[in-house]
Scaffold this active site. Structure first.
Site, PDB file in Angstrom:
ATOM      1  N   HIS A   1       7.474  -0.380 -17.422  1.00  0.00           N
ATOM      2  CA  HIS A   1       7.027  -1.700 -17.107  1.00  0.00           C
ATOM      3  C   HIS A   1       6.254  -2.167 -18.145  1.00  0.00           C
ATOM      4  O   HIS A   1       5.681  -1.390 -18.601  1.00  0.00           O
ATOM      5  CB  HIS A   1       5.990  -1.555 -15.594  1.00  0.00           C
ATOM      6  CG  HIS A   1       5.030  -2.572 -15.783  1.00  0.00           C
ATOM      7  ND1 HIS A   1       5.274  -3.782 -15.310  1.00  0.00           N
ATOM      8  CD2 HIS A   1       3.512  -2.400 -15.546  1.00  0.00           C
ATOM      9  CE1 HIS A   1       3.859  -4.583 -15.213  1.00  0.00           C
ATOM     10  NE2 HIS A   1       3.149  -3.463 -15.232  1.00  0.00           N
TER      11      HIS A   1
ATOM     12  N   ASP B   1       5.777   7.906  20.746  1.00  0.00           N
ATOM     13  CA  ASP B   1       6.106   7.937  22.087  1.00  0.00           C
ATOM     14  C   ASP B   1       7.592   8.350  22.200  1.00  0.00           C
ATOM     15  O   ASP B   1       8.496   7.941  21.441  1.00  0.00           O
ATOM     16  CB  ASP B   1       5.833   6.577  22.803  1.00  0.00           C
ATOM     17  CG  ASP B   1       6.334   5.561  22.358  1.00  0.00           C
ATOM     18  OD1 ASP B   1       7.167   5.402  21.123  1.00  0.00           O
ATOM     19  OD2 ASP B   1       6.537   4.477  23.009  1.00  0.00           O
TER      20      ASP B   1
ATOM     21  N   TYR C   1       0.769 -10.593 -14.672  1.00  0.00           N
ATOM     22  CA  TYR C   1      -0.712 -10.539 -14.328  1.00  0.00           C
ATOM     23  C   TYR C   1      -1.510 -10.523 -15.821  1.00  0.00           C
ATOM     24  O   TYR C   1      -0.776 -10.258 -16.525  1.00  0.00           O
ATOM     25  CB  TYR C   1      -0.863  -9.236 -13.359  1.00  0.00           C
ATOM     26  CG  TYR C   1      -0.682  -7.741 -13.927  1.00  0.00           C
ATOM     27  CD1 TYR C   1      -1.640  -7.374 -14.734  1.00  0.00           C
ATOM     28  CD2 TYR C   1       0.596  -7.320 -13.975  1.00  0.00           C
ATOM     29  CE1 TYR C   1      -1.235  -6.110 -15.489  1.00  0.00           C
ATOM     30  CE2 TYR C   1       0.859  -5.837 -14.402  1.00  0.00           C
ATOM     31  CZ  TYR C   1      -0.129  -5.439 -14.961  1.00  0.00           C
ATOM     32  OH  TYR C   1       0.557  -4.320 -15.689  1.00  0.00           O
TER      33      TYR C   1
END
Ligand SMILES: Cc1cc2nc3c(=O)[nH]c(=O)nc-3n(C[C@H](O)[C@H](O)[C@H](O)COP(=O)(O)OP(=O)(O)OC[C@H]3O[C@@H](n4cnc5c(N)ncnc54)[C@H](O)[C@@H]3O)c2cc1C
Length: 835
Positions: free
Chosen positions: A236, A563, A270
């Site tokens: 990256h 469950d 960013y």
């Protein structure tokens, strides 16, 4: 194992250091942390991570990890230097879609307890003056986000752990995992520079528990332990600019940054400040998967040195051409970059997984070998805390099912799948993802035996655990009921069709076929099978052959792990309808050593059709010699018989709240089963119906879905499942924790909400406000076509969960009035099922 187990942690990156701290803080002090590199700039991902921490995530668990990280690192320092700096976070939107997404994200922040507010363009520029006001439509400001100094935070935690007795050893490369009788016993290392100082020597570290915190080297460690670790190391890009005049004098070297960390997700970028430079991270480039074997060969690959440090395997040479479009986009958003250049950059390696979540847990076939990998700096301390709780206390307080190492189906562990999905995850890391959005490739991966027929009927498939599952059938577009179905907003209309509503109504008025194949089925057999299931579950299973029981798997603290529907098909044979791989894992771990119980996953070799609706008996009875009358085949009963030529196990159950049966057969006979029912159903107006209708019908009936409505964080009474607990049946896992707990004593409840506006359908995870303050969050939601109301189940404080309480559900920034309703909304007398 002794009372004080010997723990070896492999990896002194941020995760290994944080884990050593959390373990020693809980009294486990015999901890040895081994790293192949120097301490603490080891050469792993943490050594050069720019450390942006944005807390808000669609996952409650991941947000909790991040919140803990922020809280912990804020209080840490190393030699007086900060480990976390709360500069705040700002995510900007440059498209209307992103504005809506940030509004939705603000909802998650409210649901999970993170401070966040929407900012208009002027406020965004006031927060981050480098932004071009003209580009920005809105922003999400999260004042408690900020920057983590991964190396400092790692070392600070390591020092605390060392003070409690842990030791950290550099230049110890783990080359083997030792085991005996299925249990880990130690690790073998190559120790660089030992003895004469030339070459390497081997050393063995005995261990009761080994935790691999090896980051993107995880698959390599996994191979030593016979474990598939499904992650892909990916590069990256991260770059730093030359100094910007506009930043001159704004940040001291000590501060590094004062402006909020910035995200520009519309362009996969960013930003953060590095004193007077800007750091830019990009996910906009092509996926750059890395071969682990190449990485360690420092001579063959171009590894630049970390600033002021040694060459690092996790830093690969910057590929400028990949960065070019991002550099262009960055300059457009931050015009002050116009005169700057990219001064340095690298392709940094870290881990991506098929579903974007970390890998946490114990190897299924090697006790004592644990993994905590694919973890961002953002989540590092939270993950370490959860792991330490799990190891020391047997259970993490945070629900971990999304992150559990053992969550994957076998097809999801195929190297090609892991590679393709992890690359796709890189691509989607900043995308706007709808909660129902399925993976696009590789598909189809798993199909039920009904697939060909479903395609003929124009099934619209989504995907779950690799299975193709019809959500509705275009062939039903002509049903008269379609015109009765109300519309809904654009977001809730994605992966939805009014046809699904027509299918739901047809189920209530005629009869429908539902493909239930994708649900996990386990067969539990052997002389010890009953005792085993009795011990693991909450309800009374000691019933005659032919009984079916709804029951719960709890952990020791009484949290609902799953469950189940358990059918007793023989004295020593049970078929268990389960939720997924974690149930199989839990069963396997609890098997007695004496060989008296066997557990088999029969999902792939079998299939299931749900046949539900008021005409279900008229459909099925003529096809069989067995008695399918109400008396002859009671509710929650099972029997093995034939339908036409097809041998079936029929169970009289219904998760949609209508008369009917689940019909199981082997995969080879599946199509024949479909055809038999389909032909016989024509005069009755049978329809094929999909998951979308199913979900609406189940919510009308108040049937919970594990993983969405409740998890191990909730006890049965909070979840409204106390009816499945028989405290008087004898001991079972979790029983002790439930002593004294009742529906009346719980502090929170899963409540049924009905929205005032029947057309306002929400999609889950929205915050619920009571008296104007966030008090809970939505789990499942759907429009109830038979009741004509929009339904949302939500966790609320018990004080706000009484029927009639007025609340608000925030949906894309709008507060929708709603009322807590008595449940179930449909057929509370069960008249439609018990007849
Ligand atoms: C460019 C870049 C930017 C990033 N930005 C951010 C960001 O802004 N925010 C964020 O949260 N995250 C970010 N990340 C991700 C983050 O850096 C990682 O996810 C995180 O540091 C992983 O920590 P770790 O401890 O798991 O792994 P590492 O730090 O890689 O530690 C693993 C350790 O295991 C050791 N090891 C491996 N194999 C062996 C062996 N056989 N024997 C002994 N030791 C071994 C390695 O030497 C290494 O020290 C970024 C990553 C990159 C590359």
């Amino acid at each position: 194992m002794t009372a004080q187990p010997k723990v070896v942690i492999v990896g002194a990156g941020i995760v290994g250091c944080a884990l050593a701290d959390e373990l020693t803080a809980r009294g486990w002090t015999e901890v040895t942390v081994l790293d192949q590199g120097p301490l603490f700039a080891t050469g792993g991902s943490s050594s050069h991570a720019p450390g942006l921490v944005f807390q808000t995530n669609s996952s409650k668990t991941m947000t909790e990890f991040a919140r803990y990280t922020v809280d912990k690192y804020t209080d840490l320092s190393l030699d007086g230097q900060w480990c976390f700096r709360k500069v705040g976070g700002l995510e900007v939107a440059t498209t209307p879609e992103r504005v809506a997404e940030l509004t939705r994200k603000r909802g998650w922040a409210a649901s999970w307890g993170v401070r966040a507010r929407l900012a208009d363009p002027d406020e965004c520029v006031a927060l981050h003056p480098l932004l071009d006001r003209e580009q920005v439509l809105a922003g999400l400001h999260t004042p408690d986000d900020g920057l983590a100094k991964a190396l400092r935070a790692g070392e600070a935690q390591a020092r605390r752990a060392e003070a409690r007795g842990a030791r950290f050893l550099a230049h110890h490369t783990v080359t083997g995992i030792e085991s005996s009788g299925g249990r880990v016993t130690g690790v073998v290392t190559d120790v660089a520079g030992v003895g004469t100082g030339v070459g390497t020597e081997q050393a063995v570290f005995p261990a009761d528990i080994v935790v691999s915190c090896a980051g993107f080297w995880g698959p390599k460690l996994g191979r030593m332990a016979g474990l598939t670790v499904p992650l892909v190391p990916m590069a990256h890009q991260y770059a730093r600019t030359t100094p910007l005049p506009v930043l001159a004098g704004q940040n001291t070297e000590l501060q590094e940054a004062t402006k909020p960390i910035l995200r520009y997700q519309d362009r996969d970028l960013y930003f953060r400040e590095h004193v007077d430079r800007i750091g830019i991270g990009s996910y906009a480039h092509r996926p750059l998967p890395v071969d682990l074997d190449d990485l360690d060969d420092l001579d063959d690959l171009d590894h630049p040195a970390a600033p002021g440090g040694p060459v690092m395997p996790s830093m690969l040479a910057f590929t400028e051409e990949d960065f070019e479009p991002s550099w262009h986009d960055a300059r457009a958003l931050l015009p002050a970059l116009a005169g700057a250049k990219v001064e340095e950059g690298f392709n940094g390696v870290f881990s991506f997984t098929p579903d974007g979540f970390p890998l946490l847990g114990e190897a299924p076939e090697l006790s004592g070998f644990w993994v905590a990998e694919a973890v961002w700096v953002t989540h590092s301390a939270g993950v370490a805390k959860a792991m330490a709780e799990w190891l020391v206390e047997g259970r993490s307080r945070t629900d971990l099912h999304e992150c559990d190492l053992n969550r994957f189906e076998q097809v999801q562990l195929a190297p090609a799948y892991v590679h393709q999905r992890s690359c796709q995850n890189f691509v989607e890391v900043y995308d706007i993802v709808h909660p129902l959005q399925p993976m696009e490739e590789p598909r189809p991966l798993r199909v039920s035996p009904f697939h060909a027929r479903q395609r003929e009927l124009g099934a619209v498939f989504l995907e779950a655990s690799g299975w193709e599952r019809p959500h509705w059938y275009e062939a039903n577009a002509g049903l008269a009921e379609v015109s009765e179905i109300p519309g809904r907003g654009a977001w809730a209309s994605r992966y939805w069709s009014p046809i699904a509503g027509a299918e739901a109504l047809a189920t209530r008025s005629r009869v429908a076929l539902y493909d239930m194949t994708a649900l996990k089925r386990l067969e539990v057999t052997g002389p010890g099978a009953l005792a085993f299931l009795q011990r693991l579950t909450t309800n009374q299973l000691d019933k005659p052959v032919g009984a079916v029981t709804y029951t719960l798997l709890l952990d020791e603290s009484g949290g609902v792990r799953s469950d189940l529907t358990v059918a007793r098909l023989g004295e020593r044979r049970f078929q268990v309808g389960a939720n997924g791989m974690l149930d199989l894992d839990w069963f396997t771990r609890h098997l007695p050593d004496d060989g008296t119980v066997q557990v088999r996953d029969i999902t792939a070799g079998t299939c299931c059709l749900g046949v539900w609706g008021p005409l279900a008996r008229e459909l099925v009875q003529p096809l069989t010699g067995a008695d399918f009358s109400h008396r002859g085949f009671g509710y929650f009963k099972a029997r093995q018989t034939y339908l036409g030529n097809v041998p079936v196990t029929a169970m009289r159950l219904s998760y949609v709240g209508e008369l009917g049966w689940e019909l199981y057969t082997t995969a080879d006979a599946g199509q024949q089963l479909w055809d038999t029912l389909w032909r016989a159903g024509q005069p009755l107006g049978i329809v094929a119906a999909g998951r979308s209708a199913f979900n609406s019908l189940r919510l009308e009936k108040g049937y919970r879905s594990w993983g969405t409505d409740m998890t191990a964080e909730h006890n049965p009474y909070e979840a409204g499942l106390g009816f499945a607990v028989r405290m008087d049946k004898g001991d079972f896992v979790g029983r002790e924790a439930l002593v004294g707990v009742t529906e009346e004593t719980v502090a929170r409840r899963l409540a049924c909400l009905v929205l005032d506006d029947p057309h306002a359908v929400v999609t889950g995870k929205e915050p619920v406000y009571v008296d104007g303050a966030p008090a809970g969050y939505v789990t499942s939601a759907a429009y109830g076509y038979s009741v004509g109301r929009s339904i949302a189940y939500a966790w609320l404080p018990a004080t706000a969960a009484a029927p009639g309480t007025r609340v608000q559900v925030e949906y894309f920034g709008e507060r929708l009035p709603a009322t807590v309703a008595a449940e179930p909304l449909f057929d509370p007398e069960m008249a439609r099922i018990r007849r």
